[in-house]
Design a protein around this motif. Sequence first.
Motif, short mmCIF file in Angstrom:
data_model
loop_
_atom_site.label_atom_id
_atom_site.label_comp_id
_atom_site.label_asym_id
_atom_site.label_seq_id
_atom_site.Cartn_x
_atom_site.Cartn_y
_atom_site.Cartn_z
N GLU A 131 -27.60 -13.99 -11.29
CA GLU A 131 -27.41 -13.91 -12.74
C GLU A 131 -28.64 -14.47 -13.46
N GLY A 132 -29.10 -13.72 -14.46
CA GLY A 132 -30.23 -14.17 -15.26
C GLY A 132 -31.57 -13.65 -14.79
N ARG A 183 -41.05 -28.19 -6.56
CA ARG A 183 -40.68 -27.13 -7.50
C ARG A 183 -41.68 -25.98 -7.44
N ARG A 184 -42.96 -26.29 -7.36
CA ARG A 184 -43.98 -25.25 -7.27
C ARG A 184 -43.82 -24.43 -5.99
N TYR A 199 -41.00 -19.45 -14.24
CA TYR A 199 -41.03 -20.72 -13.51
C TYR A 199 -39.77 -21.54 -13.73
N ASP A 200 -39.15 -21.39 -14.91
CA ASP A 200 -37.97 -22.20 -15.19
C ASP A 200 -36.74 -21.77 -14.40
N PRO A 247 -48.66 -19.97 -9.43
CA PRO A 247 -47.89 -19.15 -10.36
C PRO A 247 -47.27 -19.95 -11.49
N ASP A 248 -47.03 -21.26 -11.26
CA ASP A 248 -46.46 -22.09 -12.32
C ASP A 248 -47.42 -22.24 -13.49
#
Length: 685
Positions: free
Chosen positions: A210-211, A264-265, A236-237, A352-353
């Motif tokens: 989803e999203g 996260r990255r 990224y979010d 990419p972030d």
Amino acid sequence: MSRRSAGFVGAWAEIQRQQQRQVEAEARRRREEARQARAYQRLATQGHREYRQAEARRRTEELEAQVAALQGLLTTGCQTPAFRASSLMRAEDIPPFDPGQLAWPVRMPDPNQYQAQGGWTASQRARAQAEARARFEQDWHAAQVAEAQRQQQLAALQRDYEQRTESQRAEVRRHNAGVVEVTEGVRRGDPDSVVEYFSAALYASTAWPEGFPRQVAAAYDVAGRQLVLDWELPAYDVVPEAKSVRYLSREDQFKEAARPVSQRRALYREVLGQSMLLVLHQLFTADEYGVLDSVALNGFVDAPDPATGRQTQIFLATVMASRAAFTDLHLGQVDPVSCLTDALRGQISTRPDQLTSVRPSRQPQDVGSPVAAHGGDHEPNLYDMDPIAFESLVADLFRAMGMQAVTTQRSNDGGVDVDAMDPTPIRGGKIVVQVKRYRNTVPPTAVRDLYGTVQDTGANKGVLVTTSGFGPGSHTFARGKPLELISGSELVDLLHRHGLRGRLGEGGAAAPAQPTRSSTVAPPDDYNVLGMTWSGNVALDVCALVCRGSQVLSEDHFVFFNNPQTPDGSVRAVPAAGPDKAAIRVAFDGLPDAADRFVMVAAVDPEVNPEADLSGFTDACIRLLDPAMTELGRLEVSDGRAGETALVLGSFRRRSSGDWDFVLGGKGYTGGLEQLVRDYGIDVE
């Protein structure tokens, strides 16, 4: 660049997307209601502190579930059923006619229920009987009127039902006929049908969380049997910034623990790799008609350009995957990033972030076929623009790239349409720009004139911008000179990268005018790969010319670094597989009827080895390979000689029987590729 898809599958895909959004919104509403109900229940049964601690645990579990879903995106997606055209077919499932209460006739009065009541005398009895008959007749007439009305209403309802059901059946039949038409078009390799079908496959997929965005622009290369598409990737979010949530009872508040930036990255890069592989998986498994030999896939995000702040498409990943290479993978066991970059030789942004972009190897507007897109706004057709407006748009582009740029006056401009100044130290300086709003290939004379203007004005660089393209002669002349040639497809790409708008033609980037194709086109699988290998470290460009005698058929029949294939696709440069250092794919039976020679040449790359010659070109051979890359034989070629920078390796010659024989070359040139192609009739003066 693109046209919004108008096909029925495209419309179906848009409806699917709207329905998906509604389903997701309804699911979110229900989850929120359930959460509030649970919260109320907890609040009613627990103390405040226990409730808040439970809420912190719930939020932490949600974060962990999000991360687990992202980590298992590829594995979960590969378990979803493959898309099939049959899923688009609708059944003529028409509910039966239901008239409701109108199905029941009006009950007629029973004369036995209308008996005379009372009366002691004959006259009284006669009057009572007359009254009973009158009541019966009155009720009978009323029932008859009601029954007639019922029958009229029933007939009208029946007619309405039949009209509605016939309209529904006709709509279902039209839809199913459209499915059949599209699938037949896919079988034939019709570009519009192929794009519509595979766009629907991506839209219909239930593999995406989803999203996740679902924006696509695509085109189909018929000659190469290749689908070329741009697919939107999640931003990224998508990776939660928080790792966990805990409750601080003393402050009576929640505190989020941040997810380590490196973690996260890394997860975001992994998600991008999984998304790219999942798109390829969905496309190849949906190809029940076998029309895809390969897929060129570019993944982008819609985001503000870090340099200009304007919203644009920033490409974070790109790959060109053949069916054979992809189907040999075991996706359940691969590292997504390594698989994409190593096994498939694709690219993925190192950061990419931070929106560090990669350059797509091929985009839909480069194909020449109409580009179908879902999402995206109308863009002006560069072919239809006023010449002055077009020059102003080019000046806007240079300004968006951080330069100072003004358009020149129409008279006495000295062959300059835009004056630009690059303020960058060392490599910057004055730039003269010429703008050619052409539909046909720009002739080499225009490039030579620009070079003269650069010399006359003392500019640091000359740029020629066109809506069409350039031939090999133009590229060869410009090589090594302070000139830059920007074709129509590159111009559209630059405009979009810097937040400007523009497209070529009604369907996207239109291909420059091409020579007439051969009436004989080889079957897609009937080709050979000519792999070129040699010893030594000299950097070489391996090229091919389709000739009649000693003259190339046209500039477009010279396959080299700036012209990767012939107009009919019978000859094309392809990535080399070890031990080869270069490779050319050729369908000999698909070469134009006018061609009787296929010439292979090699030349020193002056940009990589400006001082080199061919003395280090030794132990060279051409490996003849079939489509499965099985070696069929080796053709030895001559070694290079000192002082020479270009060499004819050999030529395949068509015999009267239709067979092709190889004749060893060996003629060398001290003037490089420019001198060699001039011998074959290409103007590079």
